[in-house]
Design a protein around this motif. Structure first.
Motif, PDB file in Angstrom:
ATOM      1  N   HIS A 197      62.068  33.785  35.815  1.00  0.00           N
ATOM      2  CA  HIS A 197      63.279  34.596  35.931  1.00  0.00           C
ATOM      3  C   HIS A 197      64.303  33.846  36.790  1.00  0.00           C
ATOM      4  O   HIS A 197      63.931  33.011  37.624  1.00  0.00           O
ATOM      5  CB  HIS A 197      62.937  35.941  36.568  1.00  0.00           C
ATOM      6  CG  HIS A 197      64.018  36.964  36.447  1.00  0.00           C
ATOM      7  ND1 HIS A 197      65.117  36.981  37.283  1.00  0.00           N
ATOM      8  CD2 HIS A 197      64.179  38.027  35.601  1.00  0.00           C
ATOM      9  CE1 HIS A 197      65.908  37.984  36.955  1.00  0.00           C
ATOM     10  NE2 HIS A 197      65.362  38.637  35.935  1.00  0.00           N
ATOM     11  N   ALA A 198      65.577  34.175  36.609  1.00  0.00           N
ATOM     12  CA  ALA A 198      66.634  33.511  37.367  1.00  0.00           C
ATOM     13  C   ALA A 198      66.415  33.617  38.877  1.00  0.00           C
ATOM     14  O   ALA A 198      66.711  32.672  39.627  1.00  0.00           O
ATOM     15  CB  ALA A 198      67.992  34.099  36.994  1.00  0.00           C
ATOM     16  N   VAL A 199      65.870  34.752  39.337  1.00  0.00           N
ATOM     17  CA  VAL A 199      65.681  34.925  40.778  1.00  0.00           C
ATOM     18  C   VAL A 199      64.572  34.035  41.331  1.00  0.00           C
ATOM     19  O   VAL A 199      64.425  33.911  42.548  1.00  0.00           O
ATOM     20  CB  VAL A 199      65.381  36.399  41.125  1.00  0.00           C
ATOM     21  CG1 VAL A 199      66.547  37.292  40.757  1.00  0.00           C
ATOM     22  CG2 VAL A 199      64.095  36.875  40.456  1.00  0.00           C
ATOM     23  N   ASP A 200      63.793  33.410  40.446  1.00  0.00           N
ATOM     24  CA  ASP A 200      62.709  32.543  40.904  1.00  0.00           C
ATOM     25  C   ASP A 200      63.207  31.190  41.402  1.00  0.00           C
ATOM     26  O   ASP A 200      62.483  30.490  42.119  1.00  0.00           O
ATOM     27  CB  ASP A 200      61.695  32.305  39.774  1.00  0.00           C
ATOM     28  CG  ASP A 200      60.974  33.570  39.355  1.00  0.00           C
ATOM     29  OD1 ASP A 200      60.976  34.539  40.130  1.00  0.00           O
ATOM     30  OD2 ASP A 200      60.429  33.587  38.228  1.00  0.00           O
ATOM     31  N   TRP A 201      64.425  30.792  41.021  1.00  0.00           N
ATOM     32  CA  TRP A 201      64.873  29.449  41.367  1.00  0.00           C
ATOM     33  C   TRP A 201      65.002  29.238  42.878  1.00  0.00           C
ATOM     34  O   TRP A 201      64.663  28.161  43.382  1.00  0.00           O
ATOM     35  CB  TRP A 201      66.192  29.119  40.665  1.00  0.00           C
ATOM     36  CG  TRP A 201      66.042  28.869  39.204  1.00  0.00           C
ATOM     37  CD1 TRP A 201      66.640  29.543  38.172  1.00  0.00           C
ATOM     38  CD2 TRP A 201      65.205  27.872  38.582  1.00  0.00           C
ATOM     39  NE1 TRP A 201      66.233  29.034  36.959  1.00  0.00           N
ATOM     40  CE2 TRP A 201      65.356  28.011  37.185  1.00  0.00           C
ATOM     41  CE3 TRP A 201      64.347  26.889  39.073  1.00  0.00           C
ATOM     42  CZ2 TRP A 201      64.685  27.189  36.278  1.00  0.00           C
ATOM     43  CZ3 TRP A 201      63.676  26.078  38.170  1.00  0.00           C
ATOM     44  CH2 TRP A 201      63.844  26.240  36.790  1.00  0.00           C
ATOM     45  N   LEU A 202      65.475  30.246  43.606  1.00  0.00           N
ATOM     46  CA  LEU A 202      65.637  30.062  45.053  1.00  0.00           C
ATOM     47  C   LEU A 202      64.309  29.763  45.748  1.00  0.00           C
ATOM     48  O   LEU A 202      64.182  28.719  46.401  1.00  0.00           O
ATOM     49  CB  LEU A 202      66.322  31.283  45.675  1.00  0.00           C
ATOM     50  CG  LEU A 202      66.468  31.238  47.198  1.00  0.00           C
ATOM     51  CD1 LEU A 202      67.237  30.007  47.648  1.00  0.00           C
ATOM     52  CD2 LEU A 202      67.140  32.509  47.718  1.00  0.00           C
ATOM     53  N   PRO A 203      63.288  30.619  45.652  1.00  0.00           N
ATOM     54  CA  PRO A 203      62.023  30.286  46.322  1.00  0.00           C
ATOM     55  C   PRO A 203      61.358  29.044  45.743  1.00  0.00           C
ATOM     56  O   PRO A 203      60.670  28.316  46.464  1.00  0.00           O
ATOM     57  CB  PRO A 203      61.162  31.537  46.114  1.00  0.00           C
ATOM     58  CG  PRO A 203      61.767  32.219  44.929  1.00  0.00           C
ATOM     59  CD  PRO A 203      63.226  31.946  45.004  1.00  0.00           C
ATOM     60  N   THR A 204      61.573  28.793  44.448  1.00  0.00           N
ATOM     61  CA  THR A 204      60.962  27.610  43.820  1.00  0.00           C
ATOM     62  C   THR A 204      61.534  26.322  44.399  1.00  0.00           C
ATOM     63  O   THR A 204      60.799  25.409  44.795  1.00  0.00           O
ATOM     64  CB  THR A 204      61.190  27.642  42.299  1.00  0.00           C
ATOM     65  OG1 THR A 204      60.524  28.787  41.747  1.00  0.00           O
ATOM     66  CG2 THR A 204      60.655  26.384  41.635  1.00  0.00           C
ATOM     67  N   LEU A 205      62.847  26.234  44.472  1.00  0.00           N
ATOM     68  CA  LEU A 205      63.480  25.012  44.975  1.00  0.00           C
ATOM     69  C   LEU A 205      63.288  24.862  46.483  1.00  0.00           C
ATOM     70  O   LEU A 205      63.130  23.743  46.985  1.00  0.00           O
ATOM     71  CB  LEU A 205      64.963  25.009  44.625  1.00  0.00           C
ATOM     72  CG  LEU A 205      65.268  24.931  43.127  1.00  0.00           C
ATOM     73  CD1 LEU A 205      66.765  25.029  42.872  1.00  0.00           C
ATOM     74  CD2 LEU A 205      64.722  23.637  42.532  1.00  0.00           C
ATOM     75  N   MET A 206      63.286  25.973  47.210  1.00  0.00           N
ATOM     76  CA  MET A 206      63.041  25.888  48.646  1.00  0.00           C
ATOM     77  C   MET A 206      61.622  25.424  48.927  1.00  0.00           C
ATOM     78  O   MET A 206      61.374  24.655  49.856  1.00  0.00           O
ATOM     79  CB  MET A 206      63.307  27.244  49.301  1.00  0.00           C
ATOM     80  CG  MET A 206      64.761  27.684  49.239  1.00  0.00           C
ATOM     81  SD  MET A 206      65.881  26.519  50.074  1.00  0.00           S
ATOM     82  CE  MET A 206      65.527  26.897  51.782  1.00  0.00           C
ATOM     83  N   SER A 207      60.685  25.863  48.108  1.00  0.00           N
ATOM     84  CA  SER A 207      59.302  25.400  48.253  1.00  0.00           C
ATOM     85  C   SER A 207      59.197  23.912  47.956  1.00  0.00           C
ATOM     86  O   SER A 207      58.449  23.188  48.618  1.00  0.00           O
ATOM     87  CB  SER A 207      58.388  26.194  47.317  1.00  0.00           C
ATOM     88  OG  SER A 207      57.079  25.669  47.327  1.00  0.00           O
ATOM     89  N   ALA A 208      59.964  23.460  46.956  1.00  0.00           N
ATOM     90  CA  ALA A 208      59.917  22.044  46.572  1.00  0.00           C
ATOM     91  C   ALA A 208      60.344  21.128  47.709  1.00  0.00           C
ATOM     92  O   ALA A 208      59.877  19.985  47.804  1.00  0.00           O
ATOM     93  CB  ALA A 208      60.804  21.813  45.352  1.00  0.00           C
ATOM     94  N   ILE A 209      61.239  21.608  48.578  1.00  0.00           N
ATOM     95  CA  ILE A 209      61.683  20.774  49.705  1.00  0.00           C
ATOM     96  C   ILE A 209      60.932  21.122  50.990  1.00  0.00           C
ATOM     97  O   ILE A 209      61.297  20.665  52.080  1.00  0.00           O
ATOM     98  CB  ILE A 209      63.201  20.898  49.938  1.00  0.00           C
ATOM     99  CG1 ILE A 209      63.587  22.310  50.365  1.00  0.00           C
ATOM    100  CG2 ILE A 209      63.963  20.481  48.696  1.00  0.00           C
ATOM    101  CD1 ILE A 209      65.042  22.437  50.803  1.00  0.00           C
ATOM    102  N   GLY A 210      59.869  21.939  50.857  1.00  0.00           N
ATOM    103  CA  GLY A 210      59.004  22.204  52.002  1.00  0.00           C
ATOM    104  C   GLY A 210      59.416  23.368  52.871  1.00  0.00           C
ATOM    105  O   GLY A 210      58.999  23.456  54.024  1.00  0.00           O
ATOM    106  N   THR A 211      60.244  24.278  52.335  1.00  0.00           N
ATOM    107  CA  THR A 211      60.678  25.442  53.109  1.00  0.00           C
ATOM    108  C   THR A 211      60.189  26.709  52.421  1.00  0.00           C
ATOM    109  O   THR A 211      60.632  27.038  51.331  1.00  0.00           O
ATOM    110  CB  THR A 211      62.216  25.490  53.228  1.00  0.00           C
ATOM    111  OG1 THR A 211      62.670  24.284  53.854  1.00  0.00           O
ATOM    112  CG2 THR A 211      62.659  26.688  54.047  1.00  0.00           C
TER     113      THR A 211
END
Length: 258
Positions: free
Chosen positions: A171-185
């Motif tokens: 879902h569109a709302v998944d991008w924020l936690p997904t990308l933040m996780s990718a950079i270690g946050t």
């Protein structure tokens, strides 16, 4: 009161942008120019010791109506008899060229190897404006899969596995936690927890899909809502006449149900 739909409203940081630099130019090219300037400015900051993660949201007006494109992009696309489809295809060609320029700029500034590129859309194609969603039903503005399912890709040297098709629900709302996780946050504020972290399942397809349900929308007037759980989907409320499958026009196909 404004009585026209069309007016000049091209801005940079809130200010109307005019002059030879922008007037008469194609917005897709202007957006890439601005993105390149941001990359180069960030590079200068890095050389000054101001290194930190950065994010660029590059929202092209292509592909979207009004259907307009420089003639140079019309030369190497399929010659559809349907003019909206033909111009739409040329606009896609211009977008391809723009993305190529973005990637080249990332490589020239040295950011490419440490960058995650997400290419996505906010809805399905508008069939009256040259879009085509086959084999999915519906068009932009409907809750059928043709109106809501967006294609896209994630491209990055940081991915564990590449060159595969991911069929997970995202879902569109998944991008924020997904990308933040990718950079270690991962310590996001409560307001950012509507989404689900999908980074591991995107980076490595052997990881189980973390999402099995999606709320498509809840619209008040006219009331219309849809939810999917697993392979089952329920649409509730006002029905639309756009509940058909629309074949691609311009190659002998006509609008209708198949």
């Amino acid at each position: 009161m404004c009585t026209t739909w069309w007016a000049y409203d091209f801005r940079l940081n809130g200010e109307i942008l005019r002059g030879a630099e922008v007037e008469g130019k194609y917005s897709t090219d202007l957006f890439v120019n601005r993105a390149k300037a941001i990359f180069e400015d960030q590079k200068r900051k890095d050389t000054q010791g101001k290194v930190k993660p950065w994010f660029t949201y590059l929202s092209f007006q292509s592909v979207h109506d009004p259907l307009q494109v420089p003639s140079s992009y019309k030369r190497n696309v399929c010659q559809y008899k349907d003019q909206p489809r033909f111009i739409y295809s040329a606009m896609v060609s211009s977008l391809d060229h723009a993305v190529d320029r973005v990637v080249k700029s990332l490589k020239e500034t040295g950011y490419y190897d440490n960058t995650i590129i997400v290419f996505t859309t906010d809805n399905g194609g508008a069939v009256k404006m040259g879009g085509n969603n086959m084999p999915l039903r519906g068009t932009k503005g409907t809750l059928f899969e043709g109106g809501t399912r967006g294609i896209g890709f994630v491209h990055s040297p940081l991915l564990e596995k590449t060159g595969y098709t991911n069929h997970n629900l995202i879902h569109a709302v998944d991008w924020l936690p997904t990308l933040m996780s990718a950079i270690g946050t991962n310590n996001l504020a409560t307001s950012a927890l509507d989404g689900i972290n999908q980074w591991q399942s995107i980076s490595n397809p052997s990881v189980a899909a973390p999402r099995d349900e999606i709320v498509y929308n809840i619209k008040e007037k006219p009331f219309m809502a849809a939810i999917r759980m697993g392979d089952y989907k329920m649409i509730w409320g006002s029905r639309t006449q756009k509940n058909i499958w629309v074949p691609c026009k311009g190659r002998g196909a006509q609008h209708g149900t198949v």
